[in-house]
Design an enzyme around this catalytic site. Structure first.
Site, short mmCIF file in Angstrom:
data_model
loop_
_atom_site.label_atom_id
_atom_site.label_comp_id
_atom_site.label_asym_id
_atom_site.label_seq_id
_atom_site.Cartn_x
_atom_site.Cartn_y
_atom_site.Cartn_z
N ASP A 122 -6.70 38.63 -30.52
CA ASP A 122 -5.28 38.99 -30.37
C ASP A 122 -4.64 38.47 -29.08
OD1 ASP A 122 -3.02 40.27 -31.49
OD2 ASP A 122 -3.27 41.98 -30.16
N THR B 97 -6.56 37.33 -37.52
CA THR B 97 -7.89 37.95 -37.36
C THR B 97 -8.91 37.20 -38.22
OG1 THR B 97 -6.79 40.04 -37.00
CG2 THR B 97 -9.14 40.15 -37.43
N ASN B 98 -8.48 36.76 -39.42
CA ASN B 98 -9.41 36.00 -40.27
C ASN B 98 -9.83 34.70 -39.61
OD1 ASN B 98 -9.08 38.00 -42.15
ND2 ASN B 98 -7.69 36.82 -43.47
N LYS C 112 -0.52 45.70 -25.90
CA LYS C 112 0.71 44.91 -25.91
C LYS C 112 1.51 45.13 -24.62
CE LYS C 112 -0.06 43.59 -30.17
NZ LYS C 112 -0.54 42.23 -30.44
N ARG D 149 4.10 30.56 -41.30
CA ARG D 149 4.02 30.60 -42.76
C ARG D 149 5.25 29.89 -43.29
NH1 ARG D 149 2.09 34.34 -46.88
NH2 ARG D 149 0.73 35.34 -45.38
N ASN E 146 -0.06 49.58 -42.62
CA ASN E 146 -0.40 49.25 -41.22
C ASN E 146 -1.50 50.18 -40.70
OD1 ASN E 146 -0.03 47.79 -38.79
ND2 ASN E 146 1.22 49.44 -37.94
N SER E 147 -2.36 50.68 -41.62
CA SER E 147 -3.47 51.50 -41.14
C SER E 147 -4.45 50.59 -40.39
CB SER E 147 -4.16 52.19 -42.31
OG SER E 147 -4.54 51.26 -43.29
N ARG E 148 -5.20 51.20 -39.48
CA ARG E 148 -5.95 50.38 -38.51
C ARG E 148 -7.38 50.85 -38.34
NH1 ARG E 148 -3.04 46.10 -35.71
NH2 ARG E 148 -0.94 46.29 -36.52
N GLY F 277 -12.17 30.31 -44.69
CA GLY F 277 -13.20 29.49 -44.04
C GLY F 277 -12.88 28.00 -44.09
N ARG G 213 4.43 49.82 -34.35
CA ARG G 213 5.17 49.53 -33.13
C ARG G 213 6.66 49.68 -33.42
NH1 ARG G 213 5.46 44.77 -31.98
NH2 ARG G 213 4.15 43.74 -33.51
N SER H 210 2.63 37.71 -37.28
CA SER H 210 1.84 38.60 -38.13
C SER H 210 1.86 38.10 -39.58
CB SER H 210 2.33 40.05 -38.03
OG SER H 210 3.70 40.08 -38.28
N TYR I 147 1.04 56.30 -31.79
CA TYR I 147 0.54 55.16 -32.58
C TYR I 147 0.04 54.06 -31.65
CZ TYR I 147 0.32 50.75 -34.89
OH TYR I 147 -0.14 49.54 -35.28
N GLY I 148 -1.08 53.47 -31.99
CA GLY I 148 -1.78 52.48 -31.17
C GLY I 148 -0.94 51.53 -30.33
N CYS J 292 -0.26 36.03 -40.91
CA CYS J 292 -0.66 34.62 -41.05
C CYS J 292 -2.19 34.46 -40.95
CB CYS J 292 0.01 33.78 -39.97
SG CYS J 292 1.77 33.52 -40.28
N GLY J 293 -2.93 35.57 -40.99
CA GLY J 293 -4.39 35.47 -41.01
C GLY J 293 -5.03 35.19 -39.67
N HIS K 170 -0.25 35.73 -26.84
CA HIS K 170 -0.64 36.45 -28.05
C HIS K 170 -1.50 35.52 -28.92
CE1 HIS K 170 1.02 38.92 -31.73
NE2 HIS K 170 -0.16 39.35 -31.34
C1 OXD Z 1 0.40 43.08 -33.58
C2 OXD Z 1 -0.95 43.67 -33.41
O1 OXD Z 1 1.30 43.78 -34.05
O2 OXD Z 1 -1.85 42.96 -32.95
O3 OXD Z 1 0.56 41.91 -33.22
O4 OXD Z 1 -1.12 44.86 -33.72
MN MN Z 2 -1.12 41.11 -32.18
#
Ligand code: OXD
Ligand code: MN
Length: 593
Positions: free
Chosen positions: A277, A253-254, A206, A407, A374-376, A501, A69, A248, A197-198, A250-251, A226
């Protein structure tokens, strides 16, 4: 495919301006998408991967100048500057149209313009909204078909007079100097040019679901945030849903796909991912907040995703996924990235298209990474093993708690609860992360990222805070608001809390608080757990004393923090609500007691 006059006029207008050779409407059928995949393979835009190991999967590479981005080239356009600045880039509406239309002029000569009708949220739900993306990129069409619900069904819902968000994208010449991601919230328009780019070009994500939607939400009385959405199921089958906003790294997606620790699994706890997201949040008929995930796919960061760190994410990429800027393993015709937890391939191509193996170093002797950091992966949510059964629920899921996080090495305790809604808005508004050694620049610099929305608020940040405060008046049964910090370090800089976890142990306390089942200690910043109330059963190396340490609130540090907050509010200008200054004054008074 449609009689919607505004839509037909929109398509004609941009076909003429961009001088596209022809127009193709995306109907969402598998036949049409398959034909486009074949065409993209023939053009060399994507490569089909091993059908046995990764069925329906493809790999793509973006231009090396176009991998993330571009906040510096992302604009919110409006008539009045003050409605947007200072944390957003601003352009005056008519100036912006003039500038952009000149770049769009003729940009699709010799190309096809695809018309992508898409729904953010389940098609036809009253929570959902329709967008139309015009694009000359098949890569964008194929990604949009994963990330959103596309096609004829969306046009049927739109009908003859339905309203939609207009999006115009062209990769044009991928000229970074003429790259613009521009939003016109007052006109419901998004214009993106010279990127493929995405985050810059999948306009539903976004651009629409956060920047435009945050503005719509302010005007219509709901919220676009977000945030991940996670369901936590107790052994008795009861499920509590929480949303979480994290900057970003900070985990997020985990956490969205968390697997409970063994002690919890054995008791029968389960976790369910609704979203990783974005959350669209409204007040339900029962007076609670309800959230949907408006997306239909995950656009996740690949490096670091492994069967250890996030098995649910990795398993989500095993079919019908598009990988961008990862390593192409030529022997198996599969993909690889740093932190995948498997040996690097010997015969491979890196994200730039060069022959690559892991022994390669650059001129400074530094290892050359095979995958871009930042590969996706663009993967359908349907692939996720822990996808919630409520994912398609038209009204979403009811929220028990809202969690903010960042963080911080020392300042923020492992978890604390805001005293009430307005205090929670204050807690969200002061969210911050400290830079780590992994990033370029100084270590330990605090970057304020209110509600993790800094790059995504579609209007003035002070007005956005005010909208949060106003929403509080409209929610009879408010979720409680918490702040977490998984990243406290000891004096040697090692993380104290195991994270992943085991974060469920903290969520467990949060839910008990929401149920009024556990007491807490009142501190200057909010309610903090009694150390013995955090379940450490089965955790090696963590004692009640460790938890005690993780929960300390250092007054000196917080007084410094309060100065930083004041400075940040001043930067934001005169629309920061007085209530937040009152909250800051209360914090200072509490710290000085
Ligand atoms: C971000 C994403 O940058 O979700 O927040 O890709
Ligand atoms: Mn995001």
């Amino acid at each position: 495919m449609t009689n919607n006059k505004n839509l037909l006029a929109f398509v004609e207008e941009y076909k003429a301006l961009c001088k596209a050779d022809n127009v193709v409407w995306i109907d969402g059928s598998e036949e049409q998408l398959e034909a486009l995949r074949a065409q993209a393979v023939a053009n060399g835009d994507i490569v089909k991967l091993n059908e046995e190991l990764l069925p329906g999967c493809y790999i793509a590479r973006s231009n090396p100048n176009d991998v993330a981005r571009v906040e510096g080239r992302t604009f919110i356009c409006s008539k009045n500057k003050d409605d947007v600045t200072p944390i957003n880039n601003w352009m005056e509406t008519s100036e912006a149209y003039k500038l952009l239309n000149a770049i769009y002029d003729g940009c699709m000569k010799g190309r096809t313009m695809y018309v992508v009708p898409y729904s953010m949220g389940p098609v036809g739900s009253k929570f959902s909204k329709v967008g139309i993306e015009l694009t000359d990129s098949i890569y964008v069409v194929l990604n949009m078909a994963i990330m959103t619900r596309v096609g004829k069904a969306v046009l049927d819902v739109l009908g003859e007079d339905g309203e939609f968000i207009k999006g115009i994208h062209s990769y044009a010449e991928l000229d970074a100097e003429k790259r613009y991601i521009a939003h016109f919230p007052e006109d419901n328009v998004i214009m993106s040019i010279n990127s493929n780019y995405g985050g810059n070009v999948l306009l539903g994500k976004k651009c629409f679901a956060l920047r435009i939607a945050s503005w719509l939400g302010k005007n219509e009385g709901w919220m676009a945030e977000h945030m991940l959405i996670l369901g936590i199921e107790k052994p008795n089958g009861e499920i509590n849903y929480v949303t979480g906003a994290f900057p970003s790294a900070c985990g997020k997606t985990n956490l969205a796909m968390l697997i409970p620790p063994k002690q919890y699994l054995d008791k029968g706890y389960k976790t369910w991912c609704v979203g990783d997201d974005i959350a669209w949040i409204r007040v339900g008929e029962d007076g609670r907040l309800w959230a949907i995930n408006p997306e239909n796919g995950f656009f996740g960061v690949a490096p670091g995703t492994s069967m250890k760190s996030n098995p649910n994410a990795l398993l989500s990429t095993k079919k019908n996924t598009i990988f961008t800027n990862v390593v192409h393993d030529l022997d198996t015709n599969t993909v690889w990235w740093e932190g995948m937890g498997t040996p690097a391939p010997k015969n491979a191509i890196d994200w730039k298209g060069n022959k690559w193996d892991e022994s390669m170093v650059d001129a400074d002797g530094k290892k050359i990474k095979g995958a871009h950091p930042n590969s996706r992966f663009t993967a359908p949510t349907a692939n996720c093993p822990c996808l919630s059964s409520e994912f398609e629920a038209p009204n979403g899921v009811p929220l028990t708690a809202i969690i903010f996080g960042g963080r911080r090495a020392k300042t923020a305790p492992l978890v604390y609860q805001a005293k009430d809604w307005n205090n929670g808005v204050f807690v969200g508004s002061i969210m911050a992360s400290e830079t780590t050694a992994a990033a370029v620049g100084a270590v330990g610099v605090v970057r304020r990222d209110p509600m993790a929305m800094r790059p995504f608020i579609g209007y003035n940040c002070g007005d956005y805070f005010n909208h949060w405060l106003e929403m509080g008046k409209k929610i009879p049964n408010k979720p409680l608001i918490f702040n977490v910090n998984w990243f406290r370090t000891d004096d040697e800089g090692h993380f104290i809390w195991p994270g992943f976890g085991d974060n469920l142990r903290v969520l467990d306390w949060i839910i008990s608080r929401c149920e009024g089942k556990v007491d807490a200690r009142e501190t200057a910043i909010g309610y903090v757990p009694y150390a013995e109330d955090i379940n450490i059963d089965g955790l090696e190396d963590i004692t009640v004393d460790t938890i005690e340490e993780l929960l300390t609130v250092d007054k000196e540090m917080w007084l410094k923090e309060a100065d930083g907050i004041e400075e940040f509010y001043k930067e934001l200008g005169d629309r920061v609500p007085e209530e937040l200054y009152n909250q800051l004054a209360t914090l200072k008074a509490n710290l000085n007691k």
